[in-house]
Design a protein around this motif. Structure first.
Motif, PDB file in Angstrom:
ATOM      1  N   LEU A  11       1.059  -0.948   0.014  1.00 47.91           N
ATOM      2  CA  LEU A  11       0.032   0.242  -0.616  1.00 47.91           C
ATOM      3  C   LEU A  11       0.988   0.771   0.047  1.00 47.91           C
ATOM      4  O   LEU A  11       0.320   2.494  -0.972  1.00 47.91           O
ATOM      5  CB  LEU A  11      -0.974  -0.430   0.816  1.00 47.91           C
ATOM      6  N   THR A  12       2.011   1.176   1.008  1.00 44.47           N
ATOM      7  CA  THR A  12       2.462   2.419   0.905  1.00 44.47           C
ATOM      8  C   THR A  12       3.674   2.677  -0.775  1.00 44.47           C
ATOM      9  O   THR A  12       3.215   3.588  -0.925  1.00 44.47           O
ATOM     10  CB  THR A  12       3.932   2.098   1.733  1.00 44.47           C
ATOM     11  N   ILE A  15       0.613   3.986  -2.969  1.00 40.54           N
ATOM     12  CA  ILE A  15       0.668   5.837  -2.998  1.00 40.54           C
ATOM     13  C   ILE A  15       2.291   6.337  -3.208  1.00 40.54           C
ATOM     14  O   ILE A  15       1.374   7.250  -3.434  1.00 40.54           O
ATOM     15  CB  ILE A  15       1.008   6.012  -1.084  1.00 40.54           C
TER      16      ILE A  15
END
Length: 72
Positions: A11-12, A15
């Protein structure tokens, strides 16, 4: 690495990739190309990792639905 840890890592990365796409869309500034060169082997690896993480996160939809069905 646990599944939850891998989820947060993916997810990081996605993003960061989304921020890069925002910079491209709003300012025509590609941060990856600026840092690593225009389509060098390193920048292509970074783009590939972001893409793979995005594909992996598609699986989160099924897991979110499963989490809502857990009994307390």
């Amino acid at each position: 690495m646990s599944s939850k840890g891998f989820d947060y890592t993916a997810l990081t990365i996605v993003i960061i990739g989304a921020i890069n796409w925002g910079l491209i869309g709003f300012f025509r500034f590609d941060l990856v190309s600026f840092l690593f060169g225009n389509m060098t082997w390193l920048s292509r690896i970074i783009y590939a990792i972001v893409g793979l993480c995005g594909l992996y996160l598609v699986s989160i939809y099924g897991r979110i639905t499963d989490m809502g069905n857990e009994s307390l």
